[in-house]
Scaffold this active site. Sequence first.
Site, mmCIF file in Angstrom:
data_model
loop_
_atom_site.group_PDB
_atom_site.id
_atom_site.type_symbol
_atom_site.label_atom_id
_atom_site.label_comp_id
_atom_site.label_asym_id
_atom_site.label_seq_id
_atom_site.Cartn_x
_atom_site.Cartn_y
_atom_site.Cartn_z
ATOM 1 N N SER A 3 35.914 70.835 54.154
ATOM 2 C CA SER A 3 36.419 71.771 53.155
ATOM 3 C C SER A 3 35.864 71.412 51.786
ATOM 4 C CB SER A 3 37.950 71.770 53.143
ATOM 5 O OG SER A 3 38.438 70.478 52.871
ATOM 6 N N TYR B 186 50.267 65.543 51.831
ATOM 7 C CA TYR B 186 49.640 66.558 52.687
ATOM 8 C C TYR B 186 50.315 66.594 54.059
ATOM 9 C CZ TYR B 186 45.955 69.043 55.224
ATOM 10 O OH TYR B 186 45.255 69.934 55.993
ATOM 11 N N LYS C 242 52.554 69.631 55.797
ATOM 12 C CA LYS C 242 52.122 70.223 57.063
ATOM 13 C C LYS C 242 53.185 70.055 58.150
ATOM 14 C CE LYS C 242 48.220 71.859 55.662
ATOM 15 N NZ LYS C 242 47.928 73.282 55.725
#
Length: 153
Positions: free
Chosen positions: A137, A102, A106
């Site tokens: 989320s 991740y 990013k």
Amino acid sequence: TYAPKLILLDISDINCIQDVAKEILNCYGCVDILINNASMKVKGAVQSISLELDKKIMDANYFGPVTLTKAILPNMISRRTGQIVLINSIQGKIGIPFRAAYAASKHAAVGFFDCLRAEMEEFDISVSTVNPAFICSYHRQPALGNWEASIWK
């Protein structure tokens, strides 16, 4: 005014993004503001996450927004106006344990959109990156040992 039109897009499916962009441009003629706000993440130790899942995260978080932006960009350049926004993550600036794929995706996105910002200045196209801290989320709870199911969307 325009009636809203729902267009579904799986941002991790790079092959369909060009068609969706064409559909949007055919429907409305232009995009004034493009907000890239889709993401996928997984939590786990580097050695526990498959390379296939690493690639899926990179497709959704880097190649997806880049591909969509590149599909819309020629229209903005020809009109010499537009705004592109990347909703990213603080992990695009700093990494934390158990989020390697991740954070890497990013970081890559921030690098691309920072370069894009400099290139688009001559066309009066604004490019912004927003790097919020942790947000709540949707999450599916995985079965034990099932890293594929621990994807956050």
